[in-house]
Design an enzyme around this catalytic site. Structure first.
Site, PDB file in Angstrom:
ATOM      1  N   TYR A 118       2.583 -22.304  -0.221  1.00 14.98           N
ATOM      2  CA  TYR A 118       1.338 -21.836  -0.272  1.00 14.98           C
ATOM      3  C   TYR A 118       0.376 -22.258   0.842  1.00 14.98           C
ATOM      4  CZ  TYR A 118       2.774 -19.232  -4.301  1.00 14.98           C
ATOM      5  OH  TYR A 118       3.620 -18.559  -5.173  1.00 14.98           O
ATOM      6  N   ARG A 151       1.305 -20.074   3.591  1.00 17.84           N
ATOM      7  CA  ARG A 151       0.736 -18.457   3.477  1.00 17.84           C
ATOM      8  C   ARG A 151      -0.754 -18.546   3.838  1.00 17.84           C
ATOM      9  NH1 ARG A 151       5.161 -18.831   2.626  1.00 17.84           N
ATOM     10  NH2 ARG A 151       5.142 -17.585   4.614  1.00 17.84           N
ATOM     11  N   GLN A 192      -2.484  -6.863  -6.596  1.00 20.51           N
ATOM     12  CA  GLN A 192      -1.398  -7.829  -6.775  1.00 20.51           C
ATOM     13  C   GLN A 192      -1.367  -8.938  -5.739  1.00 20.51           C
ATOM     14  OE1 GLN A 192       2.388  -5.878  -8.577  1.00 20.51           O
ATOM     15  NE2 GLN A 192       1.255  -4.358  -7.380  1.00 20.51           N
ATOM     16  N   ASN A 193      -2.197  -8.547  -4.645  1.00 21.47           N
ATOM     17  CA  ASN A 193      -2.401  -9.228  -3.241  1.00 21.47           C
ATOM     18  C   ASN A 193      -3.077 -10.582  -3.620  1.00 21.47           C
ATOM     19  OD1 ASN A 193      -0.462  -7.432  -2.486  1.00 21.47           O
ATOM     20  ND2 ASN A 193      -1.923  -6.518  -1.163  1.00 21.47           N
ATOM     21  N   ASP A 244      -4.105 -12.257  -0.787  1.00 17.86           N
ATOM     22  CA  ASP A 244      -4.865 -12.542   0.494  1.00 17.86           C
ATOM     23  C   ASP A 244      -6.344 -11.992   0.223  1.00 17.86           C
ATOM     24  OD1 ASP A 244      -3.034  -9.687   1.470  1.00 17.86           O
ATOM     25  OD2 ASP A 244      -5.253  -9.631   1.276  1.00 17.86           O
ATOM     26  N   HIS A 272      -3.136 -11.490  -9.582  1.00 19.70           N
ATOM     27  CA  HIS A 272      -2.228 -12.608  -9.288  1.00 19.70           C
ATOM     28  C   HIS A 272      -2.861 -13.708  -8.677  1.00 19.70           C
ATOM     29  CE1 HIS A 272       1.455  -9.263  -9.579  1.00 19.70           C
ATOM     30  NE2 HIS A 272       0.926  -9.835 -10.596  1.00 19.70           N
ATOM     31  N   CYS A 293      -9.728 -28.389 -16.110  1.00 15.45           N
ATOM     32  CA  CYS A 293     -10.739 -27.398 -16.512  1.00 15.45           C
ATOM     33  C   CYS A 293     -10.607 -25.978 -16.188  1.00 15.45           C
ATOM     34  CB  CYS A 293     -12.354 -27.829 -16.136  1.00 15.45           C
ATOM     35  SG  CYS A 293     -12.445 -27.599 -14.241  1.00 15.45           S
ATOM     36  N   CYS A 334     -14.860 -31.343 -12.559  1.00 17.66           N
ATOM     37  CA  CYS A 334     -14.873 -32.115 -13.516  1.00 17.66           C
ATOM     38  C   CYS A 334     -14.106 -33.156 -12.726  1.00 17.66           C
ATOM     39  CB  CYS A 334     -13.698 -31.506 -14.730  1.00 17.66           C
ATOM     40  SG  CYS A 334     -12.097 -31.481 -14.160  1.00 17.66           S
ATOM     41  N   SER A 337       6.164  -2.028  -5.206  1.00 21.78           N
ATOM     42  CA  SER A 337       7.196  -1.428  -5.508  1.00 21.78           C
ATOM     43  C   SER A 337       7.408  -1.318  -7.074  1.00 21.78           C
ATOM     44  CB  SER A 337       8.730  -2.533  -5.030  1.00 21.78           C
ATOM     45  OG  SER A 337       8.353  -3.677  -5.994  1.00 21.78           O
TER      46      SER A 337
HETATM   47  N1  APR Z   1       2.084   0.870   3.659  1.00 20.11           N
HETATM   48  C1  APR Z   1       2.435   0.933   2.171  1.00 20.11           C
HETATM   49  N2  APR Z   1       3.382   0.664   1.451  1.00 20.11           N
HETATM   50  C2  APR Z   1       4.296  -0.174   2.048  1.00 20.11           C
HETATM   51  C3  APR Z   1       4.125  -0.527   3.589  1.00 20.11           C
HETATM   52  C4  APR Z   1       3.016   0.053   4.330  1.00 20.11           C
HETATM   53  N3  APR Z   1       2.897  -0.188   5.521  1.00 20.11           N
HETATM   54  N4  APR Z   1       5.287  -1.430   3.953  1.00 20.11           N
HETATM   55  C5  APR Z   1       6.068  -1.502   2.791  1.00 20.11           C
HETATM   56  N5  APR Z   1       5.509  -0.794   2.028  1.00 20.11           N
HETATM   57  C6  APR Z   1       6.009  -0.744   0.397  1.00 20.11           C
HETATM   58  C7  APR Z   1       7.243  -1.094   0.201  1.00 20.11           C
HETATM   59  O1  APR Z   1       8.324   0.227   0.214  1.00 20.11           O
HETATM   60  C8  APR Z   1       7.281  -1.453  -1.267  1.00 20.11           C
HETATM   61  O2  APR Z   1       7.453  -0.363  -2.240  1.00 20.11           O
HETATM   62  O3  APR Z   1       5.156  -1.908  -0.279  1.00 20.11           O
HETATM   63  C9  APR Z   1       6.094  -2.218  -1.553  1.00 20.11           C
HETATM   64  C10 APR Z   1       6.403  -3.653  -1.555  1.00 20.11           C
HETATM   65  O4  APR Z   1       6.845  -3.976  -2.584  1.00 20.11           O
HETATM   66  P1  APR Z   1       6.899  -5.675  -3.213  1.00 20.11           P
HETATM   67  O5  APR Z   1       7.417  -6.286  -1.735  1.00 20.11           O
HETATM   68  O6  APR Z   1       7.799  -5.661  -4.064  1.00 20.11           O
HETATM   69  O7  APR Z   1       5.772  -6.059  -3.282  1.00 20.11           O
HETATM   70  P2  APR Z   1       4.729  -5.986  -4.678  1.00 20.11           P
HETATM   71  O8  APR Z   1       5.167  -4.852  -5.351  1.00 20.11           O
HETATM   72  O9  APR Z   1       3.350  -6.113  -4.431  1.00 20.11           O
HETATM   73  O10 APR Z   1       5.176  -7.393  -5.620  1.00 20.11           O
HETATM   74  C11 APR Z   1       4.720  -7.193  -6.991  1.00 20.11           C
HETATM   75  O11 APR Z   1       5.762  -9.507  -6.941  1.00 20.11           O
HETATM   76  O12 APR Z   1       6.653 -11.255  -5.972  1.00 20.11           O
HETATM   77  C12 APR Z   1       5.663 -10.879  -6.630  1.00 20.11           C
HETATM   78  O13 APR Z   1       3.457 -11.944  -7.119  1.00 20.11           O
HETATM   79  C13 APR Z   1       4.246 -11.087  -6.350  1.00 20.11           C
HETATM   80  O14 APR Z   1       2.340  -9.491  -6.257  1.00 20.11           O
HETATM   81  C14 APR Z   1       3.685  -9.826  -6.229  1.00 20.11           C
HETATM   82  C15 APR Z   1       4.463  -9.033  -7.158  1.00 20.11           C
END
Ligand code: APR
Length: 240
Positions: free
Chosen positions: A53, A56, A88-89, A91, A106, A117, A137, A175
């Site tokens: 992390y 990251r 879910q990001n 950043d 997340h 705490c 704390c 995804s």
């Molecule tokens: N614009 C839109 N979508 C995109 C782009 C783009 N430029 N590039 C890739 N993608 C899509 C991919 O096709 C895929 O479907 O974004 C998706 C990314 O999927 P993941 O990598 O599985 O990410 P995410 O769904 O956010 O993961 C969920 O999994 O690992 C854990 O905690 C982590 O928050 C994360 C969670």
């Protein structure tokens, strides 16, 4: 009342140069997810997880919000009170694009969390070096403020609650591996999926092959390239 619910994922930040997790060059191709992002991994090797992390966080300092982050921040402002954005990001690119009310499901990379705490505090892009102390704390047991596999994500309850009060669901760059998009899309008459790649449904019992078959509109483009189409559908739905 017409209300928009956004669910975004790693794909939203891909055009800002932040790797997604499961694409061919994704983070989980380069790192063992159970070592760096699970309760078991944290128990077994805190140094490895903290380094992951820290990397990251350091990388994030030099990334910039892309056009999709900016449009989403503008939408939040234009439709205040009729718009909710769950991401879910971890950043901070939506906030750097001007967004104010993002729900981080997340956690957030620029914060540490006290294991005593449970308060969180901002550390910007600085690495966690082990000398940090909770400003609330005084406890030294602080860690990254990221929800790992095997941990509960308290904000999920707000996501499923919000579904009941929204009329348009927009999924961007996720995804559907962790949050079941099909389950959510089934609850909406109006919905938009944005992803440059078709994603297969995750359950073998699912009668449909692709997740996009459950959505009203599928914009098979990158987030930054999809914003105009997305805006047209939003204006049509919201009537303004
Ligand atoms: N614009 C839109 N979508 C995109 C782009 C783009 N430029 N590039 C890739 N993608 C899509 C991919 O096709 C895929 O479907 O974004 C998706 C990314 O999927 P993941 O990598 O599985 O990410 P995410 O769904 O956010 O993961 C969920 O999994 O690992 C854990 O905690 C982590 O928050 C994360 C969670």
């Amino acid at each position: 009342m017409k209300k928009i619910m956004i669910l975004s994922g790693a794909g939203l930040s891909a055009e800002s140069g932040i790797s997604t997790f499961r694409d061919h060059d994704g983070l989980w191709e380069k790192h063992d997810v159970m070592q760096v992002c699970s309760t078991q991994g944290w128990i077994e090797n805190q140094k490895l997880v903290t380094t992951f992390y820290n990397e990251r966080r350091a990388e994030l300092e030099f990334k910039e919000p892309n056009s999709a982050h900016k449009i989403l921040a503008q939408l939040e402002n234009d439709y205040r009170g009729r718009f909710v954005h769950f991401t879910q990001n971890i950043d901070d690119l939506l906030e750097r694009a001007g967004a104010k009310d993002i729900v981080h499901l997340h956690g957030t990379l620029t914060e540490l969390r006290c294991e005593a705490c449970t308060e969180t505090f901002n550390v910007g892009y600085a690495p966690q070096l082990g000398k940090e102390q909770c400003p609330y704390c005084g406890n030294k047991r602080v860690r990254h403020n990221v929800v790992m596999f095997g941990e509960t994500a308290p904000e999920y309850a707000h996501l499923y609650e919000a579904m009941r009060h929204c009329s348009l669901f927009i999924a961007i760059g996720t995804s559907g591996t962790v949050i079941d998009l099909v389950r959510i899309a089934k609850e909406f008459k109006h919905s938009i999926l944005i992803d440059p790649k078709r994603q297969e449904t995750k359950s073998q019992y699912d009668p449909k092959i692709y997740i996009d078959e459950y959505f009203e509109h599928f914009i098979e483009k990158k987030a930054g390239e999809a914003v105009d189409d997305m805006m047209a559908f939003i204006k049509e739905h919201m009537g303004t």
